[in-house]
Design a protein around this motif. Structure first.
Motif, PDB file in Angstrom:
ATOM      1  N   ILE A  45       0.796  -1.233   0.000  1.00 57.08           N
ATOM      2  CA  ILE A  45       0.000   0.000   0.000  1.00 57.08           C
ATOM      3  C   ILE A  45       0.827   1.282   0.000  1.00 57.08           C
ATOM      4  N   ASP A 129      -5.632   5.263   0.332  1.00 52.37           N
ATOM      5  CA  ASP A 129      -6.458   4.863  -0.817  1.00 52.37           C
ATOM      6  C   ASP A 129      -6.304   3.376  -1.106  1.00 52.37           C
ATOM      7  N   ARG A 130      -5.080   2.885  -1.058  1.00 53.12           N
ATOM      8  CA  ARG A 130      -4.847   1.456  -1.312  1.00 53.12           C
ATOM      9  C   ARG A 130      -5.399   0.598  -0.165  1.00 53.12           C
ATOM     10  N   HIS A 131      -5.279   1.104   1.046  1.00 53.28           N
ATOM     11  CA  HIS A 131      -5.819   0.391   2.208  1.00 53.28           C
ATOM     12  C   HIS A 131      -7.335   0.260   2.093  1.00 53.28           C
ATOM     13  N   GLU A 133      -9.092   0.166  -0.628  1.00 46.70           N
ATOM     14  CA  GLU A 133      -9.366  -0.858  -1.652  1.00 46.70           C
ATOM     15  C   GLU A 133      -9.353  -2.247  -1.024  1.00 46.70           C
ATOM     16  N   ARG A 134      -8.356  -2.493  -0.186  1.00 48.97           N
ATOM     17  CA  ARG A 134      -8.240  -3.806   0.450  1.00 48.97           C
ATOM     18  C   ARG A 134      -9.314  -4.026   1.515  1.00 48.97           C
ATOM     19  N   ARG A 136     -12.324  -2.860   1.328  1.00 51.21           N
ATOM     20  CA  ARG A 136     -13.527  -3.202   0.557  1.00 51.21           C
ATOM     21  C   ARG A 136     -13.498  -4.671   0.132  1.00 51.21           C
ATOM     22  N   GLU A 137     -12.331  -5.137  -0.283  1.00 52.23           N
ATOM     23  CA  GLU A 137     -12.196  -6.519  -0.739  1.00 52.23           C
ATOM     24  C   GLU A 137     -12.282  -7.529   0.408  1.00 52.23           C
ATOM     25  N   THR A 141     -16.720  -6.886   1.364  1.00 51.52           N
ATOM     26  CA  THR A 141     -17.284  -7.946   0.518  1.00 51.52           C
ATOM     27  C   THR A 141     -17.805  -9.119   1.344  1.00 51.52           C
TER      28      THR A 141
END
Length: 164
Positions: A45, A129-131, A133-134, A136-137, A141
Motif C-alpha cells: 500500500i 487509498d490502497r488500504h 481498496e483492500r 472493501r475486498e 465484501t
C-alpha cells in the motif's frame, strides 16, 4: 484439551448465555481473523508498492484523520499499543523519513506533539487509498454494509468497556 459440557460447571445453562468454550472459540476466531486479514490490508500500500508495518500505518492514519494533523506523542503511543520508548523509536524513524515532526507544547513542557508533514500527508494519502481498496475486498465484501456497521459497533463497545 479438557472441556466442560455446557451447564456442568454452573457457568452456562440453557438460556443463560454462551458456555466457556463458546466464549473461548468466539475470541479465538476474532484473533485468527485479525491475524489473517491484517497483512492483506497493508500489502503493497505504500506509494512505491511496498508493504507497510502496522504501527507506521496506524500512527500516520491517526495523524491524517486528526484536525491539524497533530496529537500528543503519549496519546499516540497508547492508541497504537506501544510503550513510550517504543513509540519514540518509531517516531524517530518516521521523522527521519520526513513524515512527521515533533513540537513542544507551549503550555506544558512535558507534552510533545507529533505533527504530520506535507510529505507525510502525501505518503499516507496514497497508502490510505490502497488500504481502503483492500478493506472493501477483505472486509466489506464478506460482511456486507450491515456487517461492517455491526462490526464497528461491537469493536467500539469492547474498546469503550475496557476504558471504564
Amino acid at each position: 484439551m479438557t472441556t466442560r459440557p455446557s451447564g456442568t460447571d454452573g457457568r452456562s445453562r440453557e438460556g443463560a448465555g454462551p458456555s466457556d468454550d463458546d466464549l473461548i472459540t468466539a475470541w479465538g476466531l476474532v484473533h485468527e481473523a485479525m491475524n489473517e486479514i491484517q497483512p492483506r490490508l497493508l500489502y503493497g500500500i505504500t506509494p512505491d508498492g511496498k508493504d507497510m508495518a502496522g504501527p507506521w500505518f496506524e500512527v500516520l492514519i491517526r495523524l491524517q484523520r486528526t484536525p491539524d494533523h497533530q496529537l500528543p506523542m503519549s496519546r499516540l503511543a497508547r492508541e497504537v499499543s506501544l510503550s513510550t520508548g517504543g513509540f519514540t523509536k518509531l517516531a524517530d524513524r518516521l521523522e527521519k523519513e520526513g513524515y512527521l515532526e515533533r513540537h513542544n507544547c507551549s503550555n506544558d513542557r512535558r507534552v510533545v506533539y507529533a505533527t504530520l508533514t506535507e510529505k507525510g500527508l502525501d505518503f499516507i494519502g496514497t497508502a490510505r487509498d490502497r488500504h481502503v481498496e483492500r478493506l472493501r475486498e477483505h472486509v466489506l465484501t464478506p460482511l456486507g454494509e450491515g456487517g461492517v456497521r455491526q462490526l464497528a459497533t461491537i469493536a467500539r463497545t469492547l474498546r469503550d468497556s475496557s476504558r471504564e
